[in-house]
Design an enzyme around this catalytic site. Sequence first.
Site, mmCIF file in Angstrom:
data_model
loop_
_atom_site.group_PDB
_atom_site.id
_atom_site.type_symbol
_atom_site.label_atom_id
_atom_site.label_comp_id
_atom_site.label_asym_id
_atom_site.label_seq_id
_atom_site.Cartn_x
_atom_site.Cartn_y
_atom_site.Cartn_z
ATOM 1 C CD GLU A 14 12.834 0.818 9.487
ATOM 2 O OE1 GLU A 14 13.379 2.072 9.900
ATOM 3 O OE2 GLU A 14 13.248 -0.234 9.596
ATOM 4 C CE LYS B 82 -1.709 2.978 2.038
ATOM 5 N NZ LYS B 82 -1.603 4.367 1.491
ATOM 6 C CD GLU C 123 9.943 12.925 11.405
ATOM 7 O OE1 GLU C 123 9.040 12.661 11.367
ATOM 8 O OE2 GLU C 123 10.798 12.315 10.822
ATOM 9 C CB CYS D 206 13.122 9.232 8.366
ATOM 10 S SG CYS D 206 13.979 8.053 7.254
HETATM 11 P P1 NAD Z 1 2.105 8.856 7.322
HETATM 12 O O1 NAD Z 1 2.286 8.015 8.470
HETATM 13 O O2 NAD Z 1 1.080 9.915 7.225
HETATM 14 O O3 NAD Z 1 1.835 7.590 5.947
HETATM 15 C C1 NAD Z 1 2.563 6.679 5.759
HETATM 16 C C2 NAD Z 1 1.670 5.598 5.023
HETATM 17 O O4 NAD Z 1 0.834 5.142 6.040
HETATM 18 C C3 NAD Z 1 0.779 6.102 4.021
HETATM 19 O O5 NAD Z 1 1.020 5.065 2.911
HETATM 20 C C4 NAD Z 1 -0.363 6.176 4.493
HETATM 21 O O6 NAD Z 1 -1.419 6.210 3.470
HETATM 22 C C5 NAD Z 1 -0.579 4.956 5.442
HETATM 23 N N1 NAD Z 1 -1.616 5.256 6.596
HETATM 24 C C6 NAD Z 1 -1.979 6.427 7.118
HETATM 25 N N2 NAD Z 1 -2.841 5.985 8.102
HETATM 26 C C7 NAD Z 1 -2.803 4.660 8.032
HETATM 27 C C8 NAD Z 1 -3.758 3.688 8.929
HETATM 28 N N3 NAD Z 1 -4.488 4.243 9.818
HETATM 29 N N4 NAD Z 1 -3.397 2.379 8.927
HETATM 30 C C9 NAD Z 1 -2.647 2.011 7.818
HETATM 31 N N5 NAD Z 1 -1.594 2.581 7.146
HETATM 32 C C10 NAD Z 1 -1.976 4.260 7.280
HETATM 33 O O7 NAD Z 1 3.386 9.218 6.830
HETATM 34 P P2 NAD Z 1 3.986 10.247 5.634
HETATM 35 O O8 NAD Z 1 3.504 11.758 5.903
HETATM 36 O O9 NAD Z 1 3.485 9.599 4.517
HETATM 37 O O10 NAD Z 1 5.522 10.318 5.695
HETATM 38 C C11 NAD Z 1 6.119 10.921 6.512
HETATM 39 C C12 NAD Z 1 6.556 10.270 7.698
HETATM 40 O O11 NAD Z 1 7.442 9.097 7.349
HETATM 41 C C13 NAD Z 1 7.695 11.171 8.635
HETATM 42 O O12 NAD Z 1 7.204 10.858 9.805
HETATM 43 C C14 NAD Z 1 8.922 10.120 8.479
HETATM 44 O O13 NAD Z 1 9.836 10.396 9.441
HETATM 45 C C15 NAD Z 1 8.457 8.772 8.179
HETATM 46 N N6 NAD Z 1 9.531 8.157 7.452
HETATM 47 C C16 NAD Z 1 10.232 7.083 8.025
HETATM 48 C C17 NAD Z 1 11.390 6.382 7.500
HETATM 49 C C18 NAD Z 1 12.157 5.640 8.047
HETATM 50 O O14 NAD Z 1 12.782 4.971 7.519
HETATM 51 N N7 NAD Z 1 12.222 5.356 9.529
HETATM 52 C C19 NAD Z 1 11.384 6.835 6.036
HETATM 53 C C20 NAD Z 1 10.870 7.666 5.461
HETATM 54 C C21 NAD Z 1 9.745 8.247 6.205
#
Ligand code: NAD
Length: 477
Positions: A250, A175, A384, A284
Amino acid sequence: MQGSGFLNTISTHYIDGAFVASHGREVMDLINPTNGTLIGQVTLADEEDAQRAIGAAKRAFATFGRTTKEERLTYLRQLCAAVSARLDDLTAAMVREYGGGVQFAAPIVQAGASAFLAAGKALEELPLTRSWGGTTVTLEPVGVAGLITPWNANALFLCAKLSSAVAAGCTVVMKPSELSALQTQVWLECVHEARLPKGVCNVVTGRGDVVGAELVRNPDVAKISFTGSVGVGKSIMREGAATMKRVTLELGGKSPNILLDDADVDEAIPRALGIAFLKSGQACAAGTRLLVPKSRLDAVKRAILDTMPAFQVGDPADPKTAVGPMVTEKQYERVQSYIRKGIAEGAEVLVGGEGHPRGLEAGHFVKPTVFVNVQNQMTIAREEIFGPVLCVITYDTEDDAIRIANDTDFGLHAFVGGTDVPRARRVASQILAGRVAINGMLDDQQAPFGGFEHSGVGREFGTFGIEASLEPRAILQ
Ligand code: NAD
């Protein structure tokens, strides 16, 4: 993907080895963050699309779960070849859709392709059977894995998550972020080319609270590997407990970058700014807290002011651009609110500040911003931001620097800079983070990636990433 001029219409998902029409009906606009224009529309999946994909993955697991190492290695090589053939297309989609500068997008996409070979190497090194006396332990694939990715570096995360799952013998339902539909579509064309058995890789683009939630809830999904925000990560852990999901999370970071007092400031500062503004700060792992010895603050400030002009803001397609736009208007507003909060809490803007850079008002561009006089307790040092905002924090002694570095809820990444490398390694060994890089942003696809504390649970990459999708079974006689 049917191209109509520059407008892309995506209305299919990838299920059971074929592009199939979406059952979900909601259509979402895709906006180019560089200029705010409409570049495409994607029809989002619903629960039924997700359930069909899970069904296909479950059927495929019956056979794929029993594949040999050799067979999995062949599939990983095929995936690498198929993605490698489309590096330019993937990079272009990433630049256009999320505003990731080509400077970062090209190596990220390349890293995605090589993740398959890296997973293959790790699989070769990982003994899947161990025996002693009358006992035999085999590492069995956990089952269907639900893989959820964020919008930043989507192409890399898709590759990395799929590579570990295939190496482990899992089938998957992915997804991707709904903001990454164009990249995902190009990537899917690669996956289709790679000729995996039907149903091994299924991809449904939809909303997190619809498709993501279905993956987390569905009893036929054994494991969730999620990259994204801390809040959603926590909810996945909570909701996944009902079906005892295995989870790899992650999550976010607020990575410290410790400049030791023997660091060469003229070398270390351009590096530190590069680490802070990585992927326009939407990374991140970005080193967003720069810890500098109090005695070197003036030299550090001077070096920052001298270096900033090299960090060109603008068109992400221009290879000279270091900082592109924020992915959405919402992300732009989020960064602005943190800049305002930093000022309100008493930090001093050394460069940057509120608003758009001059001439870039049409896109979601922010001014790369460096705050000085930052206390580690301020909001901008604790939360963050996910934008190009760097906090400079001073310290008195090495122990003080280590204490401040570890005084955070996160623990994803850290950086240490100094000329005495054994000393830098000693400092690194006291930092509570999943990765600590010395003198620069370094990568090793065999090394685990993941976080301490609120930065997540489990690891990706290398043997650690594959083991996260395996269950040991011991047979005793
Ligand atoms: P997000 O958590 O909003 O979304 C991430 C994914 O989760 C998307 O595909 C979203 O549609 C899905 N999602 C949202 N609600 C959900 C739910 N209730 N159940 C299951 N899936 C759901 O994050 P974002 O805004 O897309 O990305 C930014 C964040 O990602 C930042 O906090 C960043 O630090 C983190 N990030 C972490 C890493 C790592 O490797 N640690 C790498 C890149 C980004």
